[in-house]
Design a protein around this motif. Sequence first.
Motif, PDB file in Angstrom:
ATOM      1  N   ARG A 172       0.832  -1.205   0.000  1.00 21.94           N
ATOM      2  CA  ARG A 172       0.000   0.000   0.000  1.00 21.94           C
ATOM      3  C   ARG A 172       0.868   1.258   0.000  1.00 21.94           C
ATOM      4  N   TRP A 173       1.936   1.238   0.808  1.00 18.50           N
ATOM      5  CA  TRP A 173       2.806   2.405   0.872  1.00 18.50           C
ATOM      6  C   TRP A 173       3.541   2.616  -0.441  1.00 18.50           C
ATOM      7  N   ARG A 174       4.048   1.543  -1.046  1.00 25.20           N
ATOM      8  CA  ARG A 174       4.778   1.654  -2.313  1.00 25.20           C
ATOM      9  C   ARG A 174       3.896   2.311  -3.374  1.00 25.20           C
ATOM     10  N   LYS A 175       2.646   1.915  -3.429  1.00 28.07           N
ATOM     11  CA  LYS A 175       1.721   2.496  -4.407  1.00 28.07           C
ATOM     12  C   LYS A 175       1.474   3.969  -4.129  1.00 28.07           C
ATOM     13  N   ALA A 176       1.332   4.316  -2.842  1.00 28.27           N
ATOM     14  CA  ALA A 176       1.050   5.704  -2.476  1.00 28.27           C
ATOM     15  C   ALA A 176       2.237   6.615  -2.735  1.00 28.27           C
ATOM     16  N   VAL A 177       3.425   6.202  -2.320  1.00 26.98           N
ATOM     17  CA  VAL A 177       4.595   7.075  -2.426  1.00 26.98           C
ATOM     18  C   VAL A 177       5.050   7.249  -3.869  1.00 26.98           C
ATOM     19  N   SER A 178       4.803   6.249  -4.703  1.00 24.86           N
ATOM     20  CA  SER A 178       5.281   6.313  -6.085  1.00 24.86           C
ATOM     21  C   SER A 178       4.613   7.439  -6.880  1.00 24.86           C
ATOM     22  N   GLN A 179       3.509   7.961  -6.376  1.00 23.17           N
ATOM     23  CA  GLN A 179       2.808   9.030  -7.080  1.00 23.17           C
ATOM     24  C   GLN A 179       3.478  10.394  -6.888  1.00 23.17           C
ATOM     25  N   HIS A 180       4.375  10.502  -5.926  1.00 29.62           N
ATOM     26  CA  HIS A 180       4.941  11.801  -5.568  1.00 29.62           C
ATOM     27  C   HIS A 180       6.399  11.891  -6.012  1.00 29.62           C
ATOM     28  N   THR A 181       6.581  11.941  -7.319  1.00 28.98           N
ATOM     29  CA  THR A 181       7.922  11.906  -7.891  1.00 28.98           C
ATOM     30  C   THR A 181       8.736  13.150  -7.536  1.00 28.98           C
ATOM     31  N   ASP A 182       8.070  14.275  -7.295  1.00 25.92           N
ATOM     32  CA  ASP A 182       8.815  15.489  -6.944  1.00 25.92           C
ATOM     33  C   ASP A 182       9.494  15.347  -5.596  1.00 25.92           C
ATOM     34  N   LEU A 183       8.772  14.804  -4.605  1.00 23.69           N
ATOM     35  CA  LEU A 183       9.376  14.601  -3.287  1.00 23.69           C
ATOM     36  C   LEU A 183      10.429  13.503  -3.321  1.00 23.69           C
ATOM     37  N   ILE A 184      10.178  12.477  -4.097  1.00 29.30           N
ATOM     38  CA  ILE A 184      11.177  11.415  -4.239  1.00 29.30           C
ATOM     39  C   ILE A 184      12.479  12.004  -4.773  1.00 29.30           C
ATOM     40  N   ALA A 185      12.378  12.887  -5.765  1.00 26.21           N
ATOM     41  CA  ALA A 185      13.568  13.516  -6.343  1.00 26.21           C
ATOM     42  C   ALA A 185      14.274  14.391  -5.319  1.00 26.21           C
ATOM     43  N   ASP A 186      13.510  15.136  -4.518  1.00 28.93           N
ATOM     44  CA  ASP A 186      14.117  16.006  -3.505  1.00 28.93           C
ATOM     45  C   ASP A 186      14.845  15.186  -2.438  1.00 28.93           C
ATOM     46  N   GLY A 229      20.959  12.475  -1.009  1.00 27.96           N
ATOM     47  CA  GLY A 229      21.863  11.327  -0.949  1.00 27.96           C
ATOM     48  C   GLY A 229      21.179  10.001  -0.701  1.00 27.96           C
ATOM     49  N   PHE A 230      19.850  10.011  -0.555  1.00 27.26           N
ATOM     50  CA  PHE A 230      19.117   8.770  -0.326  1.00 27.26           C
ATOM     51  C   PHE A 230      18.945   7.999  -1.635  1.00 27.26           C
ATOM     52  N   VAL A 231      18.915   6.688  -1.505  1.00 24.96           N
ATOM     53  CA  VAL A 231      18.578   5.801  -2.621  1.00 24.96           C
ATOM     54  C   VAL A 231      17.135   5.355  -2.409  1.00 24.96           C
ATOM     55  N   TYR A 232      16.308   5.519  -3.419  1.00 22.75           N
ATOM     56  CA  TYR A 232      14.895   5.153  -3.315  1.00 22.75           C
ATOM     57  C   TYR A 232      14.697   3.692  -3.687  1.00 22.75           C
ATOM     58  N   GLY A 233      14.066   2.932  -2.785  1.00 25.45           N
ATOM     59  CA  GLY A 233      13.777   1.531  -3.054  1.00 25.45           C
ATOM     60  C   GLY A 233      12.385   1.363  -3.613  1.00 25.45           C
ATOM     61  N   GLU A 234      12.276   1.169  -4.912  1.00 24.07           N
ATOM     62  CA  GLU A 234      10.964   1.077  -5.554  1.00 24.07           C
ATOM     63  C   GLU A 234      10.177  -0.145  -5.084  1.00 24.07           C
ATOM     64  N   LYS A 235      10.848  -1.193  -4.638  1.00 25.07           N
ATOM     65  CA  LYS A 235      10.154  -2.414  -4.233  1.00 25.07           C
ATOM     66  C   LYS A 235       9.334  -2.238  -2.969  1.00 25.07           C
ATOM     67  N   ASP A 236       9.800  -1.391  -2.047  1.00 23.32           N
ATOM     68  CA  ASP A 236       9.079  -1.226  -0.792  1.00 23.32           C
ATOM     69  C   ASP A 236       8.815   0.228  -0.416  1.00 23.32           C
ATOM     70  N   GLY A 237       9.240   1.157  -1.254  1.00 18.81           N
ATOM     71  CA  GLY A 237       8.996   2.561  -0.977  1.00 18.81           C
ATOM     72  C   GLY A 237       9.846   3.125   0.142  1.00 18.81           C
ATOM     73  N   SER A 238      10.956   2.481   0.450  1.00 16.60           N
ATOM     74  CA  SER A 238      11.850   2.966   1.499  1.00 16.60           C
ATOM     75  C   SER A 238      12.939   3.830   0.877  1.00 16.60           C
ATOM     76  N   PHE A 239      13.651   4.548   1.744  1.00 13.96           N
ATOM     77  CA  PHE A 239      14.757   5.393   1.309  1.00 13.96           C
ATOM     78  C   PHE A 239      15.990   5.039   2.134  1.00 13.96           C
ATOM     79  N   PHE A 240      17.125   4.864   1.458  1.00 15.95           N
ATOM     80  CA  PHE A 240      18.343   4.391   2.121  1.00 15.95           C
ATOM     81  C   PHE A 240      19.469   5.389   1.932  1.00 15.95           C
ATOM     82  N   LEU A 241      20.066   5.821   3.058  1.00 17.07           N
ATOM     83  CA  LEU A 241      21.196   6.755   3.034  1.00 17.07           C
ATOM     84  C   LEU A 241      22.477   5.995   3.383  1.00 17.07           C
ATOM     85  N   PRO A 242      23.355   5.723   2.408  1.00 16.54           N
ATOM     86  CA  PRO A 242      24.587   4.975   2.706  1.00 16.54           C
ATOM     87  C   PRO A 242      25.510   5.747   3.648  1.00 16.54           C
ATOM     88  N   VAL A 243      26.173   5.001   4.517  1.00 15.24           N
ATOM     89  CA  VAL A 243      27.202   5.559   5.394  1.00 15.24           C
ATOM     90  C   VAL A 243      28.464   4.721   5.194  1.00 15.24           C
TER      91      VAL A 243
END
Length: 204
Positions: free
Chosen positions: A123-137, A142-156
Amino acid sequence: MSQADLNALIVANIADLDAAAYHLDNRLQYEVGEALNDVAAKRIGELGWEGLADWNDDAIWAAPKEWLKAEGSPGDEYNCQFSFDSSDSVDGEADYFWLTQLVGKGQAKLGFRWSRNDVSKARWRKAVSQHTDLIADIRALGFVYGEKDGSFFLPVVIEPTQLSAALAEESPEQALGQPLAGAFSVLDRSKVLFDSLLERTILE
């Protein structure tokens, strides 16, 4: 080096390899893990956030108090949080030591993953995928967007030569301090974007 030559080399040095693997798994990683705890706990406190810094026995996670669920809500305590976690590897191969990932030499990396706890992944993946402007921001931070689960990952990634030098001085936190401070600074700056994402998707 051929597979046969590698096999021969391993067996010829098996005692040293075994001792090194034991030390890395049972002592060195524990020492670096304790330093991670100290630095993370300090940064969480400076931000005034809630969280846990117990990498060796449990986890490291952090969340602004505003993300706390209403009293009596089911499930996890927070609607969302940043968790210190492993990224997905490129080819699915697992790394044997998490320290390999921390210094950027593994198949995957360690870093902070932002994810929601109060909604199903599908449900979250479907909802977040609609907001491409925020995903880009968010990705611009430095976050990597995970399309499979709608999570965001910041490498350290900790520079291995710096960590090696710090360990020689018995002060691993010296190598961890600046990279983790930078990561927490990014987490802090990303909060407003994730808040916007939560506001936009609350009714979807």
